[in-house]
Design an enzyme around this catalytic site. Structure first.
Site, PDB file in Angstrom:
ATOM      1  CG  ASP A 104      18.047 -66.701  38.662  1.00 39.17           C
ATOM      2  OD1 ASP A 104      17.028 -66.579  37.955  1.00 39.17           O
ATOM      3  OD2 ASP A 104      19.187 -66.392  38.265  1.00 39.17           O
TER       4      ASP A 104
ATOM      5  CG  HIS B 150       7.922 -68.459  36.479  1.00 37.59           C
ATOM      6  ND1 HIS B 150       9.194 -68.170  36.927  1.00 37.59           N
ATOM      7  CD2 HIS B 150       7.810 -67.839  35.270  1.00 37.59           C
ATOM      8  CE1 HIS B 150       9.816 -67.411  36.037  1.00 37.59           C
ATOM      9  NE2 HIS B 150       9.010 -67.205  35.017  1.00 37.59           N
TER      10      HIS B 150
ATOM     11  CG  LEU C  23       9.279 -68.499  58.565  1.00 31.95           C
ATOM     12  CD1 LEU C  23      10.660 -69.133  58.759  1.00 31.95           C
ATOM     13  CD2 LEU C  23       8.753 -68.932  57.211  1.00 31.95           C
TER      14      LEU C  23
END
Ligand code: IPE
Ligand code: IPE
Ligand code: MG
Length: 246
Positions: free
Chosen positions: A21, A38, A132
């Site tokens: 955020d 973004h 991962l």
């Protein structure tokens, strides 16, 4: 013999989840359009994936677009969709090299064919990677997840138990997060992993996501390492406690 220190969380969380955020505020502070925040957020995610691999984290789950983010201005929503498609086509080869297995979690039905196609391709292309697991929560909401799990059980005529419901959640393959990090200063979950975070350690920091760096990640991991995860028990009952439980 294990000592009391062993009762605290293992120093590296197996599964970290992040509410990324603060992109909009990061951009506004620079007099840039929100979308610039973004875009920078994608760069930071790439770096964070690498940092997690180096630290031995096995699963990274990130909140990229919530069920509620459709309420944003249409330009921002379409910009976010575009960023996802472009980032996937640009970064797929590198992610493959790094051994990252990408998975997308969330409601597919609301997404355009173009977006769905790029998610499916990224999942297919990275399916054999094991270093991962990167779960990207996209059009995801914890309430949606619970409802779709309950609906799946009902459709199969299965009894509703905790184990059965957990097994139908979108995160069933990776298990619950050990640590949820939220950047950007807000102290709420915003409909992220509601069931899965029942016993997760929570860590909130003021760093805006585009400024999140290795030091910020290490601060979160360090905070986690100092937590005592009791899961409802007393300290004395935990493995490694020197005091016998009575
Ligand atoms: C998080 O950053 C990214 C998404 C929700 C897509 P925000 O866009 O919420 O940034 P702030 O909170 O407005 O600064
Ligand atoms: C949560 O951030 C969702 C993502 C990071 C994708 P929001 O910015 O949407 O959350 P609220 O609206 O402040 O609760
Ligand atoms: Mg926000």
């Amino acid at each position: 013999m294990r000592n009391a220190v062993a009762a605290v969380a293992e120093s590296i969380p197996r599964h970290i989840a992040i509410v990324m955020d603060g992109n909009g505020r990061w951009a506004s502070k620079r007099f840039l359009p929100r979308i610039a925040g973004h875009k920078q957020g994608v760069e930071v995610l790439k770096r964070t994936v690498r940092s997690c691999v180096l630290r031995g984290v096995q699963v990274l789950t990130v909140f990229a677009f919530s069920s509620e983010n459709w309420k944003r201005p249409p330009d921002e929503v379409s910009g976010l969709m575009e960023i996802l498609v472009v980032a996937l086509s640009r970064e797929l080869n590198q992610l493959k090299k790094e051994g990252v297995h990408l998975q997308f979690i969330g409601e597919r039905a609301g997404l355009s064919e173009r977006v769905k196609k790029s998610l499916i391709e990224a999942e297919r292309e990275t399916a054999d990677n094991h270093t991962l697991i990167l779960n990207v929560c996209f059009n995801y909401g914890g309430r949606w997840d619970l409802v779709q799990a309950a609906q799946a059980l009902a459709a199969a005529g299965e009894p509703i138990t905790e184990a059965a419901l957990s097994a139908k959640l979108s995160t069933a393959a990776v298990g619950d997060p050990d640590l949820v990090v939220r950047t950007g200063g807000e102290m709420r979950l915003s409909n992220f992993l509601l069931w899965q975070a029942a016993y997760t350690e929570l860590y909130f920091c003021n760093v805006l996501w585009p400024d999140f760096d290795e030091a910020a990640l290490d601060a979160a991991i360090q905070a986690y390492a100092g937590r005592e995860r009791r899961f409802g028990m007393t300290s004395d009952q935990l493995p490694g406690s020197q005091t016998a439980s009575v």
